[in-house]
Design a protein around this motif. Structure first.
Motif, mmCIF file in Angstrom:
data_model
loop_
_atom_site.group_PDB
_atom_site.id
_atom_site.type_symbol
_atom_site.label_atom_id
_atom_site.label_comp_id
_atom_site.label_asym_id
_atom_site.label_seq_id
_atom_site.Cartn_x
_atom_site.Cartn_y
_atom_site.Cartn_z
ATOM 1 N N LYS A 142 0.175 4.636 0.111
ATOM 2 C CA LYS A 142 -0.029 3.217 -0.177
ATOM 3 C C LYS A 142 -1.391 2.809 0.355
ATOM 4 O O LYS A 142 -1.758 3.152 1.473
ATOM 5 C CB LYS A 142 1.068 2.376 0.462
ATOM 6 N N GLY A 143 -2.116 2.081 -0.464
ATOM 7 C CA GLY A 143 -3.453 1.651 -0.086
ATOM 8 C C GLY A 143 -3.436 0.555 0.956
ATOM 9 O O GLY A 143 -2.405 -0.085 1.197
ATOM 10 N N ASN A 190 -2.009 -2.832 -0.114
ATOM 11 C CA ASN A 190 -0.651 -2.870 -0.657
ATOM 12 C C ASN A 190 0.217 -3.778 0.220
ATOM 13 O O ASN A 190 0.315 -3.564 1.424
ATOM 14 C CB ASN A 190 -0.092 -1.445 -0.691
#
Length: 187
Positions: free
Chosen positions: A84-85, A88
């Motif tokens: 997940k960035g 996010n």
């Protein structure tokens, strides 16, 4: 067509032999030379296996130094990050929850002092190390619970701190399993 087909088939068979047979066998044989014989280097205390030297594990009791979070719950069979960035919303909520939990268990610490490694998972999810700063920020909590002197705990962290590789590559690190084992031996 025969001019190209036969060499392609030969090359495919050679590559299969090299990459699917010889390479895995050679790696398996080389692993037998590593500590633990390719099965991991176990750590024992009083004849009982308590963990692995190079695989992180969860320490949930406040009397221990807490590990870096794991995206795979410390499952070595499924090493991975969260993917997940940093923008996010789910990831940001997870990190905020970890910060809130850390602050509840470590009163007197300001949010800005919490090291990122204590609230973010490593790329593998199995990192057994913290920086000395991330270990030392937990000293006050552990000293209060175990009724120990903070300076003796700081000395213990220093004793279990390994410097950068060859003195110049990477940060100094503390292996938490070794540190927590030494902590249990303190009186």
């Amino acid at each position: 067509m025969k001019k190209y087909l036969l060499p392609s088939i030969k090359m495919t068979l050679i590559m299969i032999l090299l990459l699917a047979v010889l390479y895995p066998i050679s790696i398996a044989l080389l692993s037998k030379l590593a500590p633990g014989g390719g099965k991991g280097q176990t750590v024992t205390v009083n004849g009982n296996v308590v963990g692995y030297a190079r695989i992180g594990q969860k320490f949930t009791q406040d009397k221990y130094f807490q590990s870096r979070p794991s995206a795979v719950d410390y499952n070595a069979a499924g090493s991975a990050g969260s993917n997940k960035g940093p923008a996010n919303p789910d990831y940001l909520k997870t990190v905020q929850d970890r910060i809130d939990t850390f602050l509840v268990h470590n009163p007197g610490i300001d949010k800005s002092q919490v090291p990122a490694e204590l609230v973010t998972a490593s790329g593998s999810g199995l990192d057994p190390h913290l920086t000395p700063a991330a270990a030392k920020i937990q000293v006050k909590r552990i000293a209060a619970i175990r009724k120990l002197d903070e300076s003796s705990l700081n000395i213990l962290v220093d004793q279990y701190t390994d410097g950068p590789l060859l003195g110049m590559f990477g940060p100094s690190t503390v292996n938490l399993l070794a540190l927590n084992i030494a902590l249990d031996k303190m009186k």
